[in-house]
Enzyme design. Structure first.
Site, PDB file in Angstrom:
ATOM      1  N   SER A 100     145.000  77.277  27.822  1.00  0.00           N
ATOM      2  CA  SER A 100     146.231  76.532  27.591  1.00  0.00           C
ATOM      3  C   SER A 100     146.164  75.667  26.330  1.00  0.00           C
ATOM      4  O   SER A 100     145.979  76.173  25.226  1.00  0.00           O
ATOM      5  CB  SER A 100     146.533  75.690  28.834  1.00  0.00           C
ATOM      6  OG  SER A 100     147.815  75.137  28.802  1.00  0.00           O
ATOM      7  N   ASP A 242     152.414  75.324  23.384  1.00  0.00           N
ATOM      8  CA  ASP A 242     150.971  75.154  23.501  1.00  0.00           C
ATOM      9  C   ASP A 242     150.297  76.503  23.324  1.00  0.00           C
ATOM     10  O   ASP A 242     150.945  77.502  22.998  1.00  0.00           O
ATOM     11  CB  ASP A 242     150.600  74.496  24.831  1.00  0.00           C
ATOM     12  CG  ASP A 242     150.872  75.390  26.031  1.00  0.00           C
ATOM     13  OD1 ASP A 242     151.722  76.293  25.929  1.00  0.00           O
ATOM     14  OD2 ASP A 242     150.236  75.183  27.087  1.00  0.00           O
ATOM     15  N   ASP A 244     149.085  78.898  25.151  1.00  0.00           N
ATOM     16  CA  ASP A 244     149.517  80.099  25.869  1.00  0.00           C
ATOM     17  C   ASP A 244     151.021  80.133  26.090  1.00  0.00           C
ATOM     18  O   ASP A 244     151.533  80.990  26.820  1.00  0.00           O
ATOM     19  CB  ASP A 244     148.769  80.249  27.193  1.00  0.00           C
ATOM     20  CG  ASP A 244     149.084  79.155  28.200  1.00  0.00           C
ATOM     21  OD1 ASP A 244     149.474  78.045  27.777  1.00  0.00           O
ATOM     22  OD2 ASP A 244     148.937  79.396  29.414  1.00  0.00           O
ATOM     23  N   ASP A 246     153.266  78.406  27.690  1.00  0.00           N
ATOM     24  CA  ASP A 246     154.006  78.105  28.913  1.00  0.00           C
ATOM     25  C   ASP A 246     154.553  76.678  28.894  1.00  0.00           C
ATOM     26  O   ASP A 246     155.252  76.261  29.816  1.00  0.00           O
ATOM     27  CB  ASP A 246     153.160  78.354  30.173  1.00  0.00           C
ATOM     28  CG  ASP A 246     151.897  77.504  30.238  1.00  0.00           C
ATOM     29  OD1 ASP A 246     151.623  76.732  29.294  1.00  0.00           O
ATOM     30  OD2 ASP A 246     151.175  77.626  31.252  1.00  0.00           O
TER      31      ASP A 246
END
Length: 450
Positions: A100, A242, A244, A246
């Protein structure tokens, strides 16, 4: 480590565990065996741009195949893309290799069930037990041939089409000037593709990943460059993802951040006006600013508050029938359109409100008054019971008495890092910072890493 799973999946695969391939192989074996549905398991694997992603993807694939399943790889895609493809393409499970918003040297594993939701606590415990307690090797060697690894053709285009079609009919972004910060992460190709195809004029930042520059001074936790570029370019909005993708933090045309709480308030108000706010409810976490609670009360919208973590938010949404929820960190879930937090979808939803109302983002963001909030992290030696330490319990109690109902204190451990987080809200900035510093000093002295 007491638990393999954190609040956002299996944590620390690259940084914490010295035998990375063995851990990932065993995770792959467990998923292949436990998440199959009366047939040979087929598992989708995606990843962000970290240098360790290829290695972990290969180890997971080996584990899946050794237990008789098939692995399909979709390459670099956002976490919500893996959730979407798992749900719509008939996979038994989906795996995202990502840490993340963490630095490149961390990595982790996020797992989705066949319906595109993060795993239940019960299933996580089954996987954890299988991985940490070891395997009966005879039990996992399949009688049938071992599985194979193959690419999932067209995954990127399918996700792009999904995001484009998830908006209102005939949404047109012509005339909108945007700046995208892709964090040198999983959104570096798909985010520019989505918004350019919808007609927006784009300036794209941090879309040249090299394996180690993900989240490095960029993305949703490092907004300075994006703020300046929005001002320099005279843009209408900036979007920061961010690693990834999400999560999303927006920047208004004045260069001011619009974080998750304000995005929730803006979108919930419009959804209520449109008659789409199912059960008239919004879900957020204990980390949300008290200003969100106040504005939702003014709008006569019910408000549920959960523990930290997008899975806690999602669990409460499914339980209460809410269709919108999230965290101030930018992890927004629109359950009427997706099973997972999705930065691209959140950005599109926010722009839809701008289009419908004809208002600039700064005007929309004025819906909510943000109480001064200070959040500080302390590196710790181990995660002990905070309130069992008298000195820490006393300072927290003392600060709460000082605030006397004009603020609040929240002290908790990070779910993914060896950190204790101290959050204080108060009546003014000076008082809030002073209260937070006093708590931090005691915690650091008692349990801080030396």
């Amino acid at each position: 480590m007491n638990s393999l799973f954190g609040t956002d999946g299996i944590r620390g695969v690259a940084n914490t565990y010295p035998i990375i391939p063995e851990l990932a192989v065993n995770v792959g074996r467990a998923i292949s065996r436990l998440l199959k549905h009366n047939h040979r398991a087929t598992v989708l694997i995606g990843k962000d741009t970290r240098i360790s992603g290829d290695m972990i993807e290969s180890a997971l694939s080996a584990g899946i195949c050794s237990a008789g399943g098939d692995a399909r790889t979709c390459g670099v895609l956002p976490t919500p893309a893996v959730a979407y493809l798992t749900r719509t393409k008939g996979f038994d499970a989906g795996i995202m290799v990502s840490a993340s918003h963490n630095p490149y040297y961390d990595n982790g594993i996020k797992i989705f069930d066949k319906d595109g939701f993060k795993l239940s606590t019960e299933t996580e415990k089954q996987i954890e037990e299988a991985v940490l307690k070891g395997w009966d090797m005879q039990a996992i060697v399949p009688k049938d041939p071992i599985g194979k690894v193959s690419p999932e053709i067209g995954a990127e285009e399918q996700y792009i089409d999904f995001i484009i079609n998830s908006g209102s009919n005939a949404i047109d972004l012509k005339g909108l000037k945007m700046v995208l910060d892709c964090s040198n992460g999983a959104a570096y190709k798909v985010a520019p593709a989505v918004f350019s195809r919808l007609g927006a004029s784009l300036v794209t930042l941090f879309a040249e990943p090299d394996g180690i520059n993900i989240n490095d001074g960029c993305g949703s936790e490092h907004l300075s460059s994006l703020k300046q570029k929005v001002l320099d370019a005279g843009a209408d909005i900036g979007l920061a993802f961010d690693g990834d993708a999400d999560r999303l933090i927006a920047i208004d045309e004045k260069g001011q951040a619009v974080a998750g709480d304000k995005i929730l308030a803006i979108c919930a108000k419009q959804m209520k006006i449109d008659g789409n706010l199912k059960n008239n409810r919004v879900v957020s976490t204990v980390m949300s600013n008290v200003g969100l609670k106040n504005v939702l009360a003014t709008l006569d919208i019910n408000h549920s508050i959960t523990d930290v973590g997008d899975r806690c938010v999602l669990d409460e949404m499914r339980k209460s029938g809410a269709v919108v929820g999230g965290e101030d960190s930018g992890h927004m879930i629109f359950l009427d359109r997706h099973t997972s937090g999705d930065g691209l979808l959140t950005g599109l939803r926010l722009i839809e409100v701008m289009n419908k109302t004809g208002k600039k983002l700064s005007e929309l963001a004025g819906i909510m008054t943000v109480y001064p909030q200070v959040l500080k992290n302390i590196k710790i030696q181990e995660k002990t019971d905070i309130f069992a330490i008298p000195e820490i319990a006393d300072i927290i109690s003392g600060v709460e008495k000082q605030l006397d109902g004009q603020g609040r204190v929240l002290v908790r451990y990070s779910g993914t890092q060896p950190l204790c987080r101290v959050m204080v809200e108060g009546p003014d900035r000076k008082t809030t910072e002073n209260c937070c510093d006093r708590i931090v000093e005691v915690i650091d002295r008692m349990i801080g890493a030396k």
